[in-house]
Enzyme design. Structure first.
Site, PDB file in Angstrom:
ATOM      1  N   ASP A   1      73.285  41.264  22.359  1.00 11.28           N
ATOM      2  CA  ASP A   1      74.628  40.689  22.508  1.00 11.28           C
ATOM      3  C   ASP A   1      75.163  40.135  21.190  1.00 11.28           C
ATOM      4  O   ASP A   1      76.274  39.595  21.152  1.00 11.28           O
ATOM      5  CB  ASP A   1      74.633  39.602  23.594  1.00 11.28           C
ATOM      6  CG  ASP A   1      73.534  38.579  23.400  1.00 11.28           C
ATOM      7  OD1 ASP A   1      72.381  38.976  23.124  1.00 11.28           O
ATOM      8  OD2 ASP A   1      73.808  37.377  23.526  1.00 11.28           O
TER       9      ASP A   1
ATOM     10  N   GLU B   1      63.751  26.702  14.391  1.00 12.34           N
ATOM     11  CA  GLU B   1      65.079  27.087  13.910  1.00 12.34           C
ATOM     12  C   GLU B   1      65.985  25.858  13.992  1.00 12.34           C
ATOM     13  O   GLU B   1      66.434  25.332  13.000  1.00 12.34           O
ATOM     14  CB  GLU B   1      65.643  28.246  14.752  1.00 12.34           C
ATOM     15  CG  GLU B   1      67.017  28.722  14.292  1.00 12.34           C
ATOM     16  CD  GLU B   1      67.650  29.738  15.251  1.00 12.34           C
ATOM     17  OE1 GLU B   1      67.256  29.806  16.428  1.00 12.34           O
ATOM     18  OE2 GLU B   1      68.576  30.458  14.810  1.00 12.34           O
TER      19      GLU B   1
ATOM     20  N   HIS C   1      61.641  31.602  20.279  1.00 17.25           N
ATOM     21  CA  HIS C   1      62.511  31.028  19.250  1.00 17.25           C
ATOM     22  C   HIS C   1      62.025  29.600  18.996  1.00 17.25           C
ATOM     23  O   HIS C   1      62.074  28.763  19.899  1.00 17.25           O
ATOM     24  CB  HIS C   1      63.951  30.932  19.739  1.00 17.25           C
ATOM     25  CG  HIS C   1      64.763  32.181  19.627  1.00 17.25           C
ATOM     26  ND1 HIS C   1      64.691  33.203  20.526  1.00 17.25           N
ATOM     27  CD2 HIS C   1      65.704  32.550  18.703  1.00 17.25           C
ATOM     28  CE1 HIS C   1      65.556  34.156  20.176  1.00 17.25           C
ATOM     29  NE2 HIS C   1      66.184  33.789  19.085  1.00 17.25           N
TER      30      HIS C   1
ATOM     31  N   ASP D   1      68.684  39.202  13.382  1.00 20.59           N
ATOM     32  CA  ASP D   1      69.124  38.242  14.392  1.00 20.59           C
ATOM     33  C   ASP D   1      70.407  38.731  15.074  1.00 20.59           C
ATOM     34  O   ASP D   1      70.326  39.327  16.140  1.00 20.59           O
ATOM     35  CB  ASP D   1      69.300  36.846  13.794  1.00 20.59           C
ATOM     36  CG  ASP D   1      69.191  35.736  14.836  1.00 20.59           C
ATOM     37  OD1 ASP D   1      68.712  36.002  15.960  1.00 20.59           O
ATOM     38  OD2 ASP D   1      69.571  34.588  14.529  1.00 20.59           O
TER      39      ASP D   1
ATOM     40  N   GLY E   1      68.255  29.981  23.089  1.00 21.38           N
ATOM     41  CA  GLY E   1      69.217  28.962  23.486  1.00 21.38           C
ATOM     42  C   GLY E   1      68.836  27.642  22.852  1.00 21.38           C
ATOM     43  O   GLY E   1      68.066  27.618  21.891  1.00 21.38           O
TER      44      GLY E   1
ATOM     45  N   HIS F   1      69.390  40.610  18.412  1.00 21.08           N
ATOM     46  CA  HIS F   1      69.959  40.362  19.750  1.00 21.08           C
ATOM     47  C   HIS F   1      70.959  41.442  20.128  1.00 21.08           C
ATOM     48  O   HIS F   1      71.896  41.708  19.366  1.00 21.08           O
ATOM     49  CB  HIS F   1      70.656  38.998  19.787  1.00 21.08           C
ATOM     50  CG  HIS F   1      69.724  37.844  19.697  1.00 21.08           C
ATOM     51  ND1 HIS F   1      69.274  37.154  20.808  1.00 21.08           N
ATOM     52  CD2 HIS F   1      69.127  37.244  18.641  1.00 21.08           C
ATOM     53  CE1 HIS F   1      68.464  36.177  20.436  1.00 21.08           C
ATOM     54  NE2 HIS F   1      68.351  36.207  19.118  1.00 21.08           N
TER      55      HIS F   1
ATOM     56  N   HIS G   1      63.487  41.099  15.627  1.00 23.64           N
ATOM     57  CA  HIS G   1      64.361  40.040  16.144  1.00 23.64           C
ATOM     58  C   HIS G   1      65.815  40.445  15.920  1.00 23.64           C
ATOM     59  O   HIS G   1      66.380  40.238  14.846  1.00 23.64           O
ATOM     60  CB  HIS G   1      64.033  38.716  15.430  1.00 23.64           C
ATOM     61  CG  HIS G   1      64.631  37.510  16.074  1.00 23.64           C
ATOM     62  ND1 HIS G   1      63.899  36.380  16.363  1.00 23.64           N
ATOM     63  CD2 HIS G   1      65.879  37.242  16.502  1.00 23.64           C
ATOM     64  CE1 HIS G   1      64.685  35.478  16.935  1.00 23.64           C
ATOM     65  NE2 HIS G   1      65.905  35.987  17.027  1.00 23.64           N
TER      66      HIS G   1
END
Ligand SMILES: [Zn+2]
Length: 367
Positions: free
Chosen positions: A23, A210, A207, A302, A180, A21, A19
């Site tokens: 970006d 969380e 996801h 993350d 998101g 990202h 996991h």
């Protein structure tokens, strides 16, 4: 520097990250250079100040400020060259941190503002990954990297993005994810895509657990048939702890997640920043309790940029503040290797040929 030999050895341990990202993992210097090239204004003008700005915005407790950080990274990732550069540097940074296997997630629909097609974004990222893997190999580090294609929960392109992921399954994409706003945009918003993905025998991580609680995890595993859960730390809310008798009583969902050994992609530093857990410190973070209860816990970064973290940093914090041993680090690494979206024989080879010998070597040196 630390006088704990295990802490010193952490960079050399083999690591698996499920996991991370794309970006959320740019080098600050790269953000500056890419922003300059496209005329995008960023809130700082040297790499160190920009790194601090990202971390402070992510740490501020304000979701608006947290999301603003991604406005900047996404703004500079809108051309094939920029996507490939970011992907290549991510692979190199992970490899130099000892990561031997990584799955990098990102949402193609967020990279279309300069006219790229969805397909072109996936191909650009794949080219960058392959260049990074080759350069790491030339430098003596072997790393395997797959793409996870993400659909944004609040946009309504889930089916299109799921089809994109499946179309590129033999060209670098290993799984599908949704990300998101978790609260208010549940998997049943577009219930049909889960059947589509299952019909295609396509791996899914979601996801969940969380920003929303156990009900969100339930939808992810039952409707979404998720093979893994992104974070999932709020499964702790379905477990009753009796401090006096030192016992834990699992609810039905917690049992389900544990019975099926569904990997939880936990990212402690990120969870503290976004208040995904009531815990305020690494010592109190539920990752340790969940691991002690034999959940399939994995350790993740993350967003390396926003959290100013790395796999080595996450491991170091758990050793220094939550009492983790080298065996604990091996457990989560092996759980992650078995949870990768590769076929069984490749997972076994990763565990037996890379992770276990890698840990044994360090363990031998520590004796
Ligand atoms: Zn995430």
């Amino acid at each position: 520097m630390s006088d704990d030999p295990l802490v010193e050895a952490i960079p050399d341990l083999p690591k698996v990250v499920l996991h991370d990202h794309l970006d959320g993992g740019l080098r600050p210097q790269t953000v500056l250079e890419l922003a300059d090239a496209v005329g995008h204004h960023v809130p700082a003008h040297d790499a160190e100040s920009l790194a601090q700005w990202f971390q402070q915005a992510a740490d501020s407790g304000s979701l608006v400020r947290y999301l603003e950080t991604f406005d900047h990274t996404l703004a500079v990732m809108q051309t094939p060259e920029a996507l490939a550069r970011v992907a290549k540097e991510a692979v190199l940074d992970l490899a130099s941190d000892g990561v031997v296997y990584a799955e990098q997630r990102w949402a193609p629909e967020q990279h279309l503002t300069r006219g790229l097609s969805l397909e072109a974004t996936v191909e650009a990222v794949q080219a960058g990954i392959e260049a990074g893997v080759a350069e790491a190999a030339a430098g003596g580090r072997t790393i395997v990297v797959g793409q996870l294609v993400t659909a944004m929960r609040h946009a309504d392109r889930w089916q299109e993005i799921a089809e994109l992921a499946v179309a590129y399954r033999d060209r670098g994409v290993v799984g599908f994810d949704i990300a998101g706003p978790e609260d208010g945009f549940p998997p049943d918003r577009h219930a049909g895509i889960w059947r589509y993905l299952a019909d295609n025998d396509f791996p899914v991580t979601i996801h969940a657990g969380e920003a929303a609680g156990p009900a969100s995890i339930a939808q992810a595993v039952h409707l979404g048939q998720a093979d893994r859960i992104g974070h999932g730390v709020r499964i702790i809310e379905d477990i009753a702890f009796d401090d006096e008798t030192q016992t834990a009583t699992l609810g039905r969902l917690a049992h389900w997640v544990r019975d099926h050994q569904i990997p939880l992609e936990v990212a402690p530093v990120s969870n503290l920043q976004t208040s995904a857990t009531a815990a305020k410190t690494i010592a109190e973070h539920p990752i340790t309790r969940l691991k002690e209860l034999d959940f399939a816990v994995t350790l993740n970064t993350d967003n390396r940029l926003m959290s100013r973290t790395s796999m080595s940093h996450e491991m170091r914090l758990l050793v220094q503040h939550a009492g983790w041993t080298i065996d604990d680090l091996a457990d989560v690494t092996i759980a992650a290797a078995w949870g990768t979206f590769q076929h069984h024989d490749a997972r076994r080879a990763l565990v037996e040929d890379v992770i276990v010998p890698g840990f044994q070597k360090i363990e031998g040196a520590l004796l």
